[in-house]
Enzyme design. Structure first.
Site: not given
Ligand code: MRU
Length: 358
Positions: A47-48, A257, A267
């Site tokens: 994720r991220g 995101d 985000n």
């Molecule tokens: O649902 P996730 O865990 O994929 O969400 C991730 C985030 O919101 C992070 O803060 C975002 O991707 C930025 S990280 C590099």
């Protein structure tokens, strides 16, 4: 500096750290099928936003491995390709069609993180060309996927350097959701700023919102900071106002995101709350993200698609019931922070201001 093995190509498979198990268990998953990679993306094993971009690019190579795998041979690895073994009977058109089907499947796994579609579009620009030889096309696709991976590390390091210049020795920084190595090719976005400041000798203390419902802040930011010897304090998402009223917080830094052309930033859910609290206490609120997270095709945040996730993520945690079954749950995975609450966007090119479609 330390780069985490968030995701890698390993002799015909995609290997990744199963982030749902951290911090209790560190386990590398070896995925041989696109279906398994899609499950891993949907379940947040990886994720991220930047890490999802790499997963999308590697997923297309995995599709080729899966379809044309023979016995125990492989075609793609972190160290190079083995395309001499690729079957001569596979035509360019057959390979292109198969990759294209899988591009759609992978793209649909998570809608908000633009890096996933961005990386798949980069790969499509390669495979949609006219090719005489499938092996040449596959070598070019491999080169592009590795470029996406390597550029992500370079962008993380550059973001870290630009952001670190904003921090002073002794600063307290608050963040939301995991934005370290696990969210990227291995170094990070918002938390990379802290890593980079610490590497230059500044003492920085990270305050990590726990990030309900899936606790990426409590489970992953803390794990990464402890691993690097960086002081970290985890707090409930609702405690940020209390913290800012009591402790001197130098700034808030979060990841992204998807960033619209006007700077509105999607985000992890709860980011908008943190931005409002930061405004109330006069704490500068920054977004750290690579340029691959900026979507200039989207004018404002209201056009960013927001992923809605299962109510069970809110009503249960790892099988423990925390709300009655009859209750409804509201579970958007992301929110959009309006650009006027954001002091600057820390990118690999420096600390920028919108509009980004200039
Ligand atoms: O649902 P996730 O865990 O994929 O969400 C991730 C985030 O919101 C992070 O803060 C975002 O991707 C930025 S990280 C590099």
């Amino acid at each position: 500096m330390k780069i985490l093995p968030t995701i890698a190509l390993k002799k015909g498979a995609v290997e990744l750290i199963d982030q749902t198990l951290l911090p209790v268990e560190y386990k590398i998953l070896r995925l041989n099928r696109v279906e398994d990679l899609c499950e891993a993306i949907k379940a947040l094993r990886i994720r991220g936003a930047p890490a999802l971009g790499v997963a999308g690019a590697y997923g297309l190579l995995l599709a080729v491995e899966e379809k044309w795998r023979q016995h125990d041979t492989w075609y793609f690895d972190a160290d190079g390709t083995n395309l001499d073994a690729f079957p001569a009977i596979a035509t360019v058109e057959a390979v292109q069609q198969y990759i294209d089907i899988n591009a759609k499947i992978l793209r649909d796994t998570r809608p908000t993180a633009v890096n996933l579609g961005w990386a798949i579009d980069r790969m499509r620009k390669i495979y949609a060309r006219v090719w005489d030889d499938p092996k040449a096309m596959l070598q070019a696709l491999y080169n592009e996927a590795q470029a996406i991976y390597n550029e992500d590390i370079e962008m993380s390091l550059a973001m870290g350097r630009h952001g670190a210049a904003l921090l002073n020795d002794g600063d307290n920084v608050i963040t939301h959701c995991n934005t370290g190595g696990l969210a990227t090719s291995g170094y990070g976005t918002a938390v990379a700023v802290v890593f980079s400041a610490v590497e230059t000798g500044k003492r920085v203390h990270l305050y990590a919102d726990e990030t309900r419902p899936l606790l990426q802040g409590a489970r992953l930011n803390t794990w990464e900071c402890v691993d690097r010897g960086i002081p970290v304090t985890v707090l409930c998402d609702g405690a940020s106002a209390s913290l800012m009223s009591e402790k001197k917080i130098a700034c808030a830094i979060v990841g992204a995101d998807r960033i619209a052309a006007n700077g509105d930033t999607a985000n992890k859910i709860g980011t908008y709350n943190l931005a409002i609290v930061a405004k109330r206490f006069g704490v500068p609120f920054y977004v750290a993200a690579p340029s691959s997270t900026i979507d200039t095709a989207i004018a404002t945040g209201s056009d960013i698609p927001i992923e809605q996730r299962s109510p069970d993520e809110v009503k249960q945690y790892r099988g423990v019931i925390v709300a009655p079954e009859e209750a409804e749950a509201y579970n958007p995975a992301f929110d959009v922070t309006p650009h006027e609450l954001i002091a600057g966007w820390i990118t690999e090119k420096g600390v920028l201001q919108p509009p980004f479609d200039r």
